[in-house]
Design an enzyme around this catalytic site. Structure first.
Site, mmCIF file in Angstrom:
data_model
loop_
_atom_site.group_PDB
_atom_site.id
_atom_site.type_symbol
_atom_site.label_atom_id
_atom_site.label_comp_id
_atom_site.label_asym_id
_atom_site.label_seq_id
_atom_site.Cartn_x
_atom_site.Cartn_y
_atom_site.Cartn_z
ATOM 1 N N MET A 134 -0.375 -4.242 -4.729
ATOM 2 C CA MET A 134 -0.060 -5.087 -5.881
ATOM 3 C C MET A 134 0.807 -6.270 -5.481
ATOM 4 O O MET A 134 1.374 -6.305 -4.392
ATOM 5 C CB MET A 134 0.633 -4.268 -6.971
ATOM 6 C CG MET A 134 1.930 -3.620 -6.575
ATOM 7 S SD MET A 134 2.481 -2.331 -7.742
ATOM 8 C CE MET A 134 1.259 -1.056 -7.489
ATOM 9 N N CYS A 135 0.844 -7.256 -6.378
ATOM 10 C CA CYS A 135 1.656 -8.461 -6.190
ATOM 11 C C CYS A 135 1.179 -9.200 -4.928
ATOM 12 O O CYS A 135 0.007 -9.518 -4.799
ATOM 13 C CB CYS A 135 3.133 -8.067 -6.129
ATOM 14 S SG CYS A 135 4.310 -9.426 -6.218
ATOM 15 N N ILE A 136 2.069 -9.441 -3.960
ATOM 16 C CA ILE A 136 1.721 -10.182 -2.748
ATOM 17 C C ILE A 136 1.059 -9.300 -1.690
ATOM 18 O O ILE A 136 0.429 -9.785 -0.746
ATOM 19 C CB ILE A 136 2.995 -10.855 -2.152
ATOM 20 C CG1 ILE A 136 2.651 -11.903 -1.097
ATOM 21 C CG2 ILE A 136 3.951 -9.798 -1.584
ATOM 22 C CD1 ILE A 136 1.958 -13.125 -1.644
ATOM 23 N N PRO A 138 -1.696 -7.594 -1.363
ATOM 24 C CA PRO A 138 -3.106 -7.734 -0.974
ATOM 25 C C PRO A 138 -3.375 -8.729 0.149
ATOM 26 O O PRO A 138 -4.468 -8.688 0.741
ATOM 27 C CB PRO A 138 -3.782 -8.159 -2.278
ATOM 28 C CG PRO A 138 -2.943 -7.532 -3.349
ATOM 29 C CD PRO A 138 -1.541 -7.671 -2.835
ATOM 30 N N THR A 189 -3.893 -5.480 -7.998
ATOM 31 C CA THR A 189 -3.505 -6.047 -9.294
ATOM 32 C C THR A 189 -2.402 -7.076 -9.070
ATOM 33 O O THR A 189 -1.595 -6.926 -8.145
ATOM 34 C CB THR A 189 -3.047 -4.942 -10.267
ATOM 35 O OG1 THR A 189 -2.912 -5.491 -11.592
ATOM 36 C CG2 THR A 189 -1.712 -4.337 -9.856
#
Length: 220
Positions: A134-136, A138, A189
């Site tokens: 999630m967030c950065i 990925p 996400t």
């Protein structure tokens, strides 16, 4: 046999570690679903950001020690994590991903990823065990697992561009949704790449955890 999820943390605090709300929301949803989890973090030094002033301060802290704050002390060094002991892996965001688990913050698409984490991501992926980011976080996927995997960080043009430059397939996504690459069993996400409130972040994070749960069912 109960499901077991490994959580990889990168410190404590959005600017130099794991995002506190993202981590807490993840652990909460796992607990609500009756899924067991264990937290891990690398035993390495990190630079420190004063979260009140937003400035780097002249001190060094340890990522494992700082992550233990989030895990209420129940945490193990990352080099003790094995994919064979768990059914899935989840990485909350926060800039510790970009500063401690990798050097994305300074190197962008030329980044290096912490060797233990890189090997673990490959190990979980090769075992067909689901991975949630999630967030950065990925941004790690195309660098470690190779091109052609669909992920999202929301819609930030610079980060999207870096993902594409590394061969990833970025999909724009709303804060309350997820992107699922069924072939590679990767769920992502945007969380606080887009969220302005904890309740917004929770919508996408809950979906991510629930989809990971469904994918684990297929392996049991």
């Amino acid at each position: 046999m109960s499901k077991q999820v490994a959580i990889v943390l990168s410190g404590c605090g959005v600017q130099d570690g794991s995002e506190v709300y993202e981590t807490t929301l993840t652990l909460l949803r796992l607990d609500q679903l009756g899924i067991a989890y264990r937290c891990f973090a690398p035993d390495i030094d990190q630079a420190v950001v004063d979260h009140h002033r937003g400035e780097v301060v002249e001190e060094t802290r340890n990522v494992l020690v700082e992550s233990a704050r989030l895990a209420r002390g129940e945490i193990s060094p990352l080099d003790e994590l094995s994919a064979s002991d768990f059914d899935a892996l989840i990485l909350p965001g926060g800039f510790g991903v970009a500063k401690n688990l990798s050097n994305y913050a300074t190197a962008k698409s030329d980044m290096d990823v912490h060797q233990d984490l890189s090997e673990l991501l490959i190990e979980f992926h090769d075992a067909r065990k689901p991975i949630g980011l999630m967030c950065i976080a990925p941004v790690l996927v195309p660098k470690v697992l190779g091109p052609g995997i669909a992920v999202t960080i929301g819609s930030d043009p610079e980060v999207c561009g870096c993902i594409s430059a590394m061969g990833g397939l970025h999909r724009s996504c709303a804060v309350d949704d997820i992107v699922v690459d069924f072939e590679h069993r990767i769920v992502t996400t945007p969380a606080y790449m887009l969220a302005t409130r904890m309740s917004e972040a929770a919508l996408g994070i809950n979906k991510l955890v629930e989809r990971i749960d469904e994918m684990m069912d297929l392996n049991h």
